[in-house]
Design a protein around this motif. Structure first.
Motif, PDB file in Angstrom:
ATOM      1  N   GLY A  17      76.164  27.590  49.571  1.00  0.00           N
ATOM      2  CA  GLY A  17      75.414  27.955  50.811  1.00  0.00           C
ATOM      3  C   GLY A  17      73.945  27.369  50.518  1.00  0.00           C
ATOM      4  O   GLY A  17      73.585  26.771  49.819  1.00  0.00           O
ATOM      5  N   LEU A  18      73.370  27.582  51.800  1.00  0.00           N
ATOM      6  CA  LEU A  18      71.850  27.113  52.051  1.00  0.00           C
ATOM      7  C   LEU A  18      71.125  27.839  52.842  1.00  0.00           C
ATOM      8  O   LEU A  18      71.881  28.657  53.722  1.00  0.00           O
ATOM      9  N   SER A  19      69.915  28.183  52.565  1.00  0.00           N
ATOM     10  CA  SER A  19      69.010  28.618  53.494  1.00  0.00           C
ATOM     11  C   SER A  19      67.860  27.659  53.970  1.00  0.00           C
ATOM     12  O   SER A  19      67.313  27.057  52.955  1.00  0.00           O
ATOM     13  N   THR A  20      67.483  27.296  55.052  1.00  0.00           N
ATOM     14  CA  THR A  20      66.454  26.456  55.357  1.00  0.00           C
ATOM     15  C   THR A  20      65.460  27.249  56.143  1.00  0.00           C
ATOM     16  O   THR A  20      65.688  28.376  57.083  1.00  0.00           O
ATOM     17  N   THR A  50      80.408  18.219  60.260  1.00  0.00           N
ATOM     18  CA  THR A  50      79.289  18.392  59.173  1.00  0.00           C
ATOM     19  C   THR A  50      77.834  18.109  59.767  1.00  0.00           C
ATOM     20  O   THR A  50      76.886  18.704  59.420  1.00  0.00           O
ATOM     21  N   ASN A  51      78.002  17.146  60.935  1.00  0.00           N
ATOM     22  CA  ASN A  51      76.579  16.733  61.448  1.00  0.00           C
ATOM     23  C   ASN A  51      76.096  18.177  62.327  1.00  0.00           C
ATOM     24  O   ASN A  51      75.202  18.310  62.474  1.00  0.00           O
ATOM     25  N   LYS A  52      77.116  18.883  63.024  1.00  0.00           N
ATOM     26  CA  LYS A  52      76.642  20.123  63.686  1.00  0.00           C
ATOM     27  C   LYS A  52      76.181  21.159  63.013  1.00  0.00           C
ATOM     28  O   LYS A  52      75.221  21.935  62.879  1.00  0.00           O
ATOM     29  N   ILE A  53      76.786  21.278  61.500  1.00  0.00           N
ATOM     30  CA  ILE A  53      76.121  22.133  60.528  1.00  0.00           C
ATOM     31  C   ILE A  53      74.767  21.864  59.999  1.00  0.00           C
ATOM     32  O   ILE A  53      73.609  22.407  60.030  1.00  0.00           O
ATOM     33  N   PHE A  54      74.539  20.253  59.791  1.00  0.00           N
ATOM     34  CA  PHE A  54      73.273  19.841  59.371  1.00  0.00           C
ATOM     35  C   PHE A  54      72.420  19.997  60.352  1.00  0.00           C
ATOM     36  O   PHE A  54      71.006  20.297  60.151  1.00  0.00           O
ATOM     37  N   GLU A  55      72.886  19.738  61.762  1.00  0.00           N
ATOM     38  CA  GLU A  55      71.693  19.951  62.858  1.00  0.00           C
ATOM     39  C   GLU A  55      71.261  21.414  62.961  1.00  0.00           C
ATOM     40  O   GLU A  55      70.142  21.693  62.950  1.00  0.00           O
ATOM     41  N   LYS A  56      72.417  22.333  62.905  1.00  0.00           N
ATOM     42  CA  LYS A  56      72.088  23.881  63.147  1.00  0.00           C
ATOM     43  C   LYS A  56      71.037  24.199  62.042  1.00  0.00           C
ATOM     44  O   LYS A  56      70.054  25.063  62.447  1.00  0.00           O
ATOM     45  N   TYR A  57      71.348  23.873  60.875  1.00  0.00           N
ATOM     46  CA  TYR A  57      70.410  24.277  59.800  1.00  0.00           C
ATOM     47  C   TYR A  57      69.298  23.248  59.226  1.00  0.00           C
ATOM     48  O   TYR A  57      68.619  23.355  58.240  1.00  0.00           O
ATOM     49  N   SER A  58      68.974  22.529  60.119  1.00  0.00           N
ATOM     50  CA  SER A  58      67.917  21.531  59.921  1.00  0.00           C
ATOM     51  C   SER A  58      66.751  22.110  59.715  1.00  0.00           C
ATOM     52  O   SER A  58      66.313  23.199  60.314  1.00  0.00           O
ATOM     53  N   GLY A  59      65.768  21.634  58.729  1.00  0.00           N
ATOM     54  CA  GLY A  59      64.702  22.263  58.475  1.00  0.00           C
ATOM     55  C   GLY A  59      63.849  21.244  57.452  1.00  0.00           C
ATOM     56  O   GLY A  59      64.658  20.383  56.819  1.00  0.00           O
TER      57      GLY A  59
END
Ligand code: SF4
Length: 488
Positions: A17-20, A50-59
């Motif tokens: 997992g990750l936190s941004t 994948t792109n949706k996850i990357f967009e939602k958690y972008s930072g």
């Protein structure tokens, strides 16, 4: 961060997992985590998802983690990072952690009995999270301002015993990486004009084109605040205790840990083992390393003794590492390997493996090579000396009862006897067994013995709680208690 953890899965494949941090987002810190390997969690098979996850958690900053459980259970809720939300930005943080807190039970008891806490997860990450939060509160009581991270971790280091590398981010966007004062687990970092990255192993940084890395020293903290990255000391490092098992088995073979190459250490272990080969070798023998972690060890041993090192055992790439998968390891062996009969049939196989912990996997492999591969003999050559005592610092072998070697040899601190090797070989179904000598571990890694933790080999625990838990483990063994020593 996806790429960093993708290349650290040798350290854990249970969950990730990750936190941004993103100051444009109402959730200043946002955390995504799931059970499973990195490509599954980030749904790499479905680029749209994948792109949706990357967009939602972008930072523009964050922390990420892959988990291997030495405490708690294999549940999604226990995946890391652990986020603690708060209205005050400096009290809102997320953390991830590599290691194991040896005095977990003491810290937990204190929070439950003296502070009336309620534990949701019952693992050491939760204990660290509460202790960080309490320390922030105590240090900011008078000033009402964010405390210096150096002070936070200096206070914490007075309480925590064990191995703890911590990655942390707060809702002001400050990122911190902390290495415990003994430096059990590896931690490196790299900075260029565009970015600062830190990771347990250098292989993750090199895959992100960061080829000039430094090693965070035991007792140091890296702080990235706005565009500045600095390294400071938060605790004295009176002695070092780098885990020898990282070089022998756990770390990625491409990594450099504390200036010492994992590949070269494993190669040196092979050279040293060749010097003590007791058999008269000839063309009837073939060297077969257990893939993947034993390959440099087996290859260099074979080179030294003048025999070919062959891929008689081929690893199925689509099954994870047995050791880190938890229970029922023995049944996974047939799924994990294919034996090449045209290499093993009628041969005397020198089977090169990195370690024997419980003995389930190696027993199954020996049997597999004899039965399916029709080998005449199988001789085990192990790059690590016997594991005689448990680990309380981040490798999941915390009881004496689960280890094979103490059943046959009890003199911790000495090299194993020939008689004990014969007995273990017999149990394993092997024709002979030779373990690495203890003196060859520091020699092969290239670090002095006093800078290494070798407690699982010699019972010499580098912390107070390690010694206490060892005594407890002995009692538990006598009384038939099977739970992890630091959890019961
Ligand atoms: S006890 Fe063994 S596995 Fe655990 S940290 Fe020490 S050397 Fe590593």
């Amino acid at each position: 961060m996806y790429k960093l953890i993708l290349n650290l899965q040798n350290r854990g494949q249970l969950s990730c997992g990750l936190s941004t941090y993103n100051k444009e987002r109402s959730l200043l810190i946002s955390t995504y985590k799931e059970l499973g390997a990195v490509n599954d969690v980030f749904k790499i098979q479905c680029p749209g998802k994948t792109n949706k996850i990357f967009e939602k958690y972008s930072g523009d900053r964050g922390i990420a983690h892959t988990r291997y459980a030495t405490s708690g259970f294999a549940r999604k809720e226990e995946a890391q990072p652990f986020e603690r939300m708060h209205g005050r930005k400096y009290k809102w943080f997320s953390l991830c952690f590599n290691g194991n807190i040896a005095n977990y039970s003491e810290l937990r008891k204190h929070l439950l009995d003296k502070r009336d806490y309620h534990m949701v997860h019952n693992n050491d990450t939760e204990i660290i999270m509460h202790n960080i939060s309490r320390t922030i509160n105590t240090l900011s009581e008078d000033t009402n301002k964010a405390p210096d991270p150096v002070d936070i971790f200096s206070k914490l280091s007075e309480k925590m015993d064990g191995a703890y590398n911590i990655g942390m981010i707060d809702a002001k966007g400050k990122v911190m990486a902390v290495r415990d004062p003994l430096g059990f687990k590896p931690l490196c970092y790299s900075t260029d004009n565009e970015k600062s990255l830190f990771a347990s192993e250098s292989v993750a940084l090199t895959h992100c084109n960061m080829n000039h890395f430094k090693f965070l020293q035991p007792g140091e903290i890296l702080i990235n605040d706005k565009d500045e990255t600095k390294v400071e000391r938060y605790a004295k490092c009176e002695k070092k205790a780098h885990c020898m098992f990282e070089w022998v088995y756990f770390a990625n073979v491409s990594s450099i840990l504390d200036e010492k190459s994992v590949y070269l250490a494993r190669t040196n272990l092979g050279k040293e083992m060749a010097k003590s080969e007791p058999l008269e070798l000839n063309d009837d023998f073939v060297v077969i390393p257990v893939p993947d972690s034993s390959k440099p060890f087996g290859d260099s041993y074979a080179f030294e003794v003048g025999l070919p090192s062959k891929e008689g055992l081929v690893r199925n790439r689509y099954v994870g590492r047995t050791f880190i998968e938890g229970c029922d390891r023995s049944n996974k062996v047939e799924d994990k390997f294919t034996v090449l009969k045209h290499i093993t049939k009628g041969k005397k196989v020198l089977l090169m493996d990195d370690s024997i912990v419980r003995g389930n996997t190696s027993k199954k492999i020996v049997n597999f090579i004899k039965e399916k591969g029709q080998a005449k003999e199988v001789h085990l050559r192990i790059s690590c000396p016997p594991i005689l005592s448990p680990c309380f610092y981040g490798i999941d072998m915390s009881t004496i009862g689960e280890l094979i070697a103490p059943k046959y040899f009890k003199e911790t601190g000495e090299d194993i006897s020939e008689k004990a090797c014969e007995d273990i070989a017999k149990e394993q179904g092997a024709d002979s067994l030779v373990y690495q000598k203890m003196e060859n571990i520091p020699k092969s890694i290239g670090l002095p013995k006093c800078d290494l933790c070798m407690a699982c080999l010699n019972g010499d625990y580098p912390t107070e709680w390690g010694c206490k838990l060892y005594e407890k483990a002995k009692k538990n063994f006598k009384n038939g208690i099977k739970e992890r020593t630091y959890e019961c």
